[in-house]
Design an enzyme around this catalytic site. Sequence first.
Site, short mmCIF file in Angstrom:
data_model
loop_
_atom_site.label_atom_id
_atom_site.label_comp_id
_atom_site.label_asym_id
_atom_site.label_seq_id
_atom_site.Cartn_x
_atom_site.Cartn_y
_atom_site.Cartn_z
N ARG A 140 7.83 -27.35 -17.94
CA ARG A 140 7.70 -26.42 -16.82
C ARG A 140 7.92 -27.21 -15.55
NH1 ARG A 140 5.31 -21.88 -19.16
NH2 ARG A 140 3.81 -22.31 -20.83
N TYR A 148 -4.13 -28.63 -11.14
CA TYR A 148 -4.45 -29.08 -12.49
C TYR A 148 -4.83 -30.55 -12.45
CZ TYR A 148 -2.09 -24.97 -14.61
OH TYR A 148 -1.72 -23.71 -14.99
N HIS A 195 7.25 -30.72 -25.99
CA HIS A 195 6.13 -30.58 -25.07
C HIS A 195 5.73 -31.91 -24.45
CE1 HIS A 195 1.82 -29.42 -24.08
NE2 HIS A 195 2.49 -28.42 -23.57
N HIS A 238 -6.98 -30.26 -17.26
CA HIS A 238 -5.80 -30.14 -18.10
C HIS A 238 -5.45 -31.42 -18.84
CE1 HIS A 238 -1.38 -29.37 -18.85
NE2 HIS A 238 -1.88 -28.19 -19.15
N ARG A 292 6.79 -20.63 -22.64
CA ARG A 292 6.53 -19.19 -22.47
C ARG A 292 6.42 -18.78 -21.01
NH1 ARG A 292 2.10 -18.27 -25.83
NH2 ARG A 292 3.51 -17.77 -27.54
#
EC number: 2.7.4.1
Length: 722
Positions: free
Chosen positions: A386, A479, A446, A603, A416
């Site tokens: 992202r 985060y 990821h 996070h 997503r």
Amino acid sequence: MLEARESNATDSETAAAAISTTPARYFNRELSWLAFNERVLAEATNANYPLLERLRFLSISGSNLDEFLTVRVAGLAGQVRRQIEEISIDGMTPSQQLAAIHEEVLKLERMQQDAWKDLKRLLAAEGVRVIGEERLGHAGERWLKDYFLEHIMPVITPQAIDPAHPFPFVANQGIGVLFSLTRIADDAPVMEMVLIPSALSRFVRVPGEEAIYISVEDLICRHAAQLFPGFRVNGHGVFRILRDSDIEIEEDAEDLVRYYRTAIQRRRRGLIIVLQLQGKFDPAAEDLLRSQLGLDRALVIKTGGLIGFSGLSAIADEDRPELKFEPYSPRYPERILEHDGDCFAAIREKDIVIQHPYETFEVVIDFLRQAAADPDVVAIKQTLYRAGKQSAVIAALIAAADAGKSVTAVVELKARFDEEQNLLWASQLERAGVQVIYGFVDWKTHAKVSMVVRREGDSYRTYCHFGTGNYHPVTARIYTDLSYFTADPKAGRDAGRLFNFITGYVEPKRTELLSISPISLRATLYEAIDDEIAHARAGKPAAIWAKMNSLTDPELIDRLYAASQAGVEIILVVRGICCLRPGIEGLSEHIMVKSIIGRFLEHGRIWAFANGAELPNRRARVFITSADGMSRNLDRRVELLVPIRNKTVHDQVLGQVMLANLLDTEQSWILEPDGTYERVGETENPFNLHRYFMTNPSLSGRGASLASGRKVPKLSLRRGNI
């Protein structure tokens, strides 16, 4: 008395033995997530927070719930429709889970309405009003009418609902108003629908010193007479729908880019999962709505209050600094400044870890910008999961390609709700000459990695950045994540192996330092857990500290249960979903689970293993990772587990970051054996994790200031107080 104690011990052992082999040893994943969102919502009622921040938490709880319903609940509803009886780890069928979820969602929605009612009253007392049918003065009413006629009426389209007009399509998260009318000319009943375009602001602010807001749907209802001249308005009802928004990957997808472009279009027309109804709907109108929308297994929520709480974020942005957290400006690492801002010189001297958002994400951007501009840099490789809408990372990669460097970007299309943005970035990168790779069809990439190869003298040196969070400059401000920079040759070689694995499917036969999922990450964690079990059995100190977002993998949970049964002391900081049941005698009495919800979203992912001495200690094995404790992270994603070996970085990650998470009392919740969470109450020595790091510099990155006498309060663990 002795006999009674023996009987009780036998009973507890029997109970532990019974639960240890049944699904009851796990909590339900979906219900655990709802418990997490309830903790988020609880911050909207936290009197210690400024009012607009409380409103923001309410908005976040609404946004969270929307995503949960459109993805997780949609998936369960799909299983029920297809008669798939897949049993959850806690032994529930999809239909049983749906029934339990629906009950909890309705409870959560009532709590949201109660929180909104209180916040609306408190905000009004501070001059921030949200009106519905309340009348303003003449000037205010005139302005609302003019705004409606000039800005709203031209873009909305009333549509009669009758056999001559097809029922309109309502988009995901779409809001509409159904009007029950009577035509004055012939007294005929008419049903009209007005769908609110997503381009319209959800809340409209009335000009003036006092902040007065009105929702766009209330504004439309307020001026129904202008919208329907010649009709008498008998009533109206506002509705909102949520659709299935998940994207399933087909194994035979030949062109992943084309597949995602069409899948995004399909998602906008997914099956309806939730219908929300506001106000007193005319029964005939409600029946019409239900039948025309084709509801199947959908949850219908009726409320007299607000629908679509996520829209409140617009009001939370009101310019009232006294009703918000004090602004915080992140620090820039001093050691890099001591090298005149040269990231490579600072990393070359010693490894460095940056903790966001207390230390600026700008240092990650600078690392890439300097790489793009440095004539000695020959290659850059970068993963992108992202990156946000306005990404300086993308700009740096394009600049590097323009400068003639070899640039490879692994763009994850399966992130997503960021799929469309990532497709856009991929297109721009390709046009600039960047080699864009989309990774595996079945696995998400990821891992968060930047790899820079630099010519130095007669050889090359590889500089790496490993992160626990995304390369996203906006979320990096809210985060908490770790960015680890190193020039360790072993890390560089392993990073190269990782990229070869992603780009060419060349699975590394071995790695020197890093563990890669789905190849070796799970095995590395298991080995470390088993080592702690061996220490406990040998009578040595044995402990595990871990921090993650979610823990759902049954095999990993069972491994932690085995460690607890061997006497390993385990403390887990799990912000969101936790399927592990702590505190069960004979199974998990040595495991404590806490969740931290506060100003920043926790996070980062950390694992620490005592390695034969009391934690924290210099010998402890410490890792940072991009992976959560979920099956998808361990088996179906490309992830990294990075060992921390540099002394200063090790001390910061274990003795500062991890320990501060354990010590926090003001933002912490404890998970009970029955699945409920209890907020930590007043303590003799209250400690706020976020405040500590906002007011104290970190160890790593402080450079010469470490020896300058500028002290940082040292954290210490008092046994039995956690």
